[in-house]
Scaffold this motif. Structure first.
Motif, PDB file in Angstrom:
ATOM      1  N   ILE A 103       0.841  -1.200   0.000  1.00 56.91           N
ATOM      2  CA  ILE A 103       0.000   0.000   0.000  1.00 56.91           C
ATOM      3  C   ILE A 103       0.878   1.252   0.000  1.00 56.91           C
ATOM      4  O   ILE A 103       0.613   2.210  -0.724  1.00 56.91           O
ATOM      5  CB  ILE A 103      -0.965  -0.009   1.201  1.00 56.91           C
ATOM      6  N   CYS A 104       1.924   1.252   0.786  1.00 53.45           N
ATOM      7  CA  CYS A 104       2.835   2.402   0.849  1.00 53.45           C
ATOM      8  C   CYS A 104       3.529   2.624  -0.488  1.00 53.45           C
ATOM      9  O   CYS A 104       3.734   3.766  -0.907  1.00 53.45           O
ATOM     10  CB  CYS A 104       3.871   2.212   1.953  1.00 53.45           C
ATOM     11  N   LYS A 105       3.867   1.550  -1.161  1.00 54.93           N
ATOM     12  CA  LYS A 105       4.576   1.671  -2.439  1.00 54.93           C
ATOM     13  C   LYS A 105       3.663   2.127  -3.567  1.00 54.93           C
ATOM     14  O   LYS A 105       4.150   2.443  -4.667  1.00 54.93           O
ATOM     15  CB  LYS A 105       5.254   0.350  -2.799  1.00 54.93           C
ATOM     16  N   LEU A 106       2.349   2.188  -3.338  1.00 58.37           N
ATOM     17  CA  LEU A 106       1.441   2.722  -4.347  1.00 58.37           C
ATOM     18  C   LEU A 106       1.690   4.212  -4.572  1.00 58.37           C
ATOM     19  O   LEU A 106       1.372   4.744  -5.639  1.00 58.37           O
ATOM     20  CB  LEU A 106      -0.017   2.493  -3.936  1.00 58.37           C
ATOM     21  N   ASP A 107       2.245   4.874  -3.583  1.00 54.04           N
ATOM     22  CA  ASP A 107       2.589   6.281  -3.710  1.00 54.04           C
ATOM     23  C   ASP A 107       3.861   6.381  -4.552  1.00 54.04           C
ATOM     24  O   ASP A 107       4.892   5.801  -4.194  1.00 54.04           O
ATOM     25  CB  ASP A 107       2.819   6.884  -2.321  1.00 54.04           C
ATOM     26  N   PRO A 108       3.815   7.109  -5.669  1.00 57.30           N
ATOM     27  CA  PRO A 108       4.991   7.173  -6.540  1.00 57.30           C
ATOM     28  C   PRO A 108       6.198   7.855  -5.889  1.00 57.30           C
ATOM     29  O   PRO A 108       7.332   7.642  -6.321  1.00 57.30           O
ATOM     30  CB  PRO A 108       4.499   7.973  -7.754  1.00 57.30           C
ATOM     31  N   GLU A 109       5.980   8.647  -4.853  1.00 57.97           N
ATOM     32  CA  GLU A 109       7.090   9.320  -4.188  1.00 57.97           C
ATOM     33  C   GLU A 109       7.865   8.382  -3.265  1.00 57.97           C
ATOM     34  O   GLU A 109       8.976   8.690  -2.867  1.00 57.97           O
ATOM     35  CB  GLU A 109       6.589  10.521  -3.400  1.00 57.97           C
ATOM     36  N   VAL A 110       7.278   7.251  -2.917  1.00 55.43           N
ATOM     37  CA  VAL A 110       7.936   6.305  -2.013  1.00 55.43           C
ATOM     38  C   VAL A 110       8.775   5.345  -2.850  1.00 55.43           C
ATOM     39  O   VAL A 110       8.260   4.629  -3.696  1.00 55.43           O
ATOM     40  CB  VAL A 110       6.894   5.523  -1.171  1.00 55.43           C
ATOM     41  N   ARG A 111      10.073   5.347  -2.589  1.00 58.52           N
ATOM     42  CA  ARG A 111      10.961   4.462  -3.340  1.00 58.52           C
ATOM     43  C   ARG A 111      11.370   3.265  -2.499  1.00 58.52           C
ATOM     44  O   ARG A 111      11.316   2.145  -2.936  1.00 58.52           O
ATOM     45  CB  ARG A 111      12.186   5.232  -3.801  1.00 58.52           C
ATOM     46  N   GLY A 112      11.804   3.506  -1.319  1.00 61.68           N
ATOM     47  CA  GLY A 112      12.222   2.430  -0.433  1.00 61.68           C
ATOM     48  C   GLY A 112      11.820   2.762   0.989  1.00 61.68           C
ATOM     49  O   GLY A 112      11.650   3.928   1.344  1.00 61.68           O
ATOM     50  N   MET A 113      11.620   1.732   1.785  1.00 61.70           N
ATOM     51  CA  MET A 113      11.216   1.943   3.174  1.00 61.70           C
ATOM     52  C   MET A 113      12.018   0.995   4.062  1.00 61.70           C
ATOM     53  O   MET A 113      12.208  -0.167   3.722  1.00 61.70           O
ATOM     54  CB  MET A 113       9.730   1.660   3.345  1.00 61.70           C
ATOM     55  N   SER A 114      12.433   1.517   5.193  1.00 61.60           N
ATOM     56  CA  SER A 114      13.138   0.660   6.143  1.00 61.60           C
ATOM     57  C   SER A 114      12.121  -0.219   6.870  1.00 61.60           C
ATOM     58  O   SER A 114      10.922   0.073   6.899  1.00 61.60           O
ATOM     59  CB  SER A 114      13.914   1.506   7.152  1.00 61.60           C
ATOM     60  N   LYS A 115      12.620  -1.277   7.450  1.00 60.90           N
ATOM     61  CA  LYS A 115      11.747  -2.186   8.193  1.00 60.90           C
ATOM     62  C   LYS A 115      11.091  -1.460   9.361  1.00 60.90           C
ATOM     63  O   LYS A 115       9.916  -1.674   9.658  1.00 60.90           O
ATOM     64  CB  LYS A 115      12.561  -3.380   8.688  1.00 60.90           C
ATOM     65  N   GLU A 116      11.857  -0.582  10.013  1.00 57.66           N
ATOM     66  CA  GLU A 116      11.324   0.167  11.149  1.00 57.66           C
ATOM     67  C   GLU A 116      10.187   1.087  10.724  1.00 57.66           C
ATOM     68  O   GLU A 116       9.196   1.250  11.439  1.00 57.66           O
ATOM     69  CB  GLU A 116      12.424   0.979  11.838  1.00 57.66           C
ATOM     70  N   ALA A 117      10.322   1.695   9.545  1.00 59.02           N
ATOM     71  CA  ALA A 117       9.268   2.580   9.045  1.00 59.02           C
ATOM     72  C   ALA A 117       7.988   1.799   8.780  1.00 59.02           C
ATOM     73  O   ALA A 117       6.891   2.262   9.109  1.00 59.02           O
ATOM     74  CB  ALA A 117       9.740   3.288   7.777  1.00 59.02           C
ATOM     75  N   ILE A 118       8.135   0.620   8.194  1.00 58.43           N
ATOM     76  CA  ILE A 118       6.953  -0.211   7.924  1.00 58.43           C
ATOM     77  C   ILE A 118       6.291  -0.629   9.235  1.00 58.43           C
ATOM     78  O   ILE A 118       5.062  -0.605   9.360  1.00 58.43           O
ATOM     79  CB  ILE A 118       7.341  -1.441   7.081  1.00 58.43           C
ATOM     80  N   LEU A 119       7.102  -1.010  10.218  1.00 59.36           N
ATOM     81  CA  LEU A 119       6.548  -1.374  11.524  1.00 59.36           C
ATOM     82  C   LEU A 119       5.804  -0.200  12.149  1.00 59.36           C
ATOM     83  O   LEU A 119       4.709  -0.371  12.709  1.00 59.36           O
ATOM     84  CB  LEU A 119       7.658  -1.853  12.455  1.00 59.36           C
ATOM     85  N   MET A 120       6.376   0.990  12.055  1.00 58.26           N
ATOM     86  CA  MET A 120       5.756   2.181  12.642  1.00 58.26           C
ATOM     87  C   MET A 120       4.429   2.499  11.947  1.00 58.26           C
ATOM     88  O   MET A 120       3.424   2.762  12.606  1.00 58.26           O
ATOM     89  CB  MET A 120       6.709   3.374  12.513  1.00 58.26           C
TER      90      MET A 120
END
Length: 158
Positions: free
Chosen positions: A60-77
């Protein structure tokens, strides 16, 4: 004011109700159910454990074109925040149903919360659209079969 005899009747009823509830709780636990303690945490589970699937949240987060990569901590948060927000929305919707003396939650209860509580106003338009779709779907399934056939025949003729 009630007399002692009148009070005894209600105290006996309350004792019977407590016994009935205790038996139901024991049967629920024996069947593998997990009870919540007073703080809202489920017993036997870590309060930091997640319910929502991380992979789905990441998609769902990667559906945003501005999001390229996410850390594991960010996904958990993000996942934990989504769970907490959803839980709060659910609690508020339950409160709306209780005010109206209902035990059943309706989509309109969630829409009411999103329309009247400041912290959920950002969901107002999206939730109203979902409620409309749910009502239309419910209306379609509630139609008798003969009406559905007549509707289909009219559409085919048009």
């Amino acid at each position: 004011s009630l007399t002692d005899e009148e009070k005894d009747v209600y105290q006996q009823k309350a004792a019977q109700e407590r016994e009935r509830v205790a038996k139901e709780i024991e049967a629920y636990k024996a069947a593998g159910g997990v009870m919540e303690d007073e703080s809202g945490n489920t017993s036997g589970k870590d309060s930091n454990s997640l319910v929502f699937p991380l992979a789905r949240i990441k998609k769902i987060c990667k559906l945003d074109p501005e999001v390229r990569g996410m850390s594991k901590e960010a996904i958990l948060m993000i996942t934990k925040c989504a769970e907490l927000a959803t839980a709060k929305l659910g609690q508020e919707a339950v409160r709306v149903a209780q005010i109206q003396n209902r035990r059943k939650l309706l989509p309109e209860d969630v829409a009411h919360v999103c329309s009247h509580r400041e912290q959920f106003l950002f969901l107002k338009d999206d939730i109203k659209d979902l409620v409309k779709q749910a009502n239309l779907a419910h209306a379609d399934t509630a139609k008798p079969a003969t009406t559905k056939k007549a509707d289909a025949a009219r559409e085919a003729a048009a």
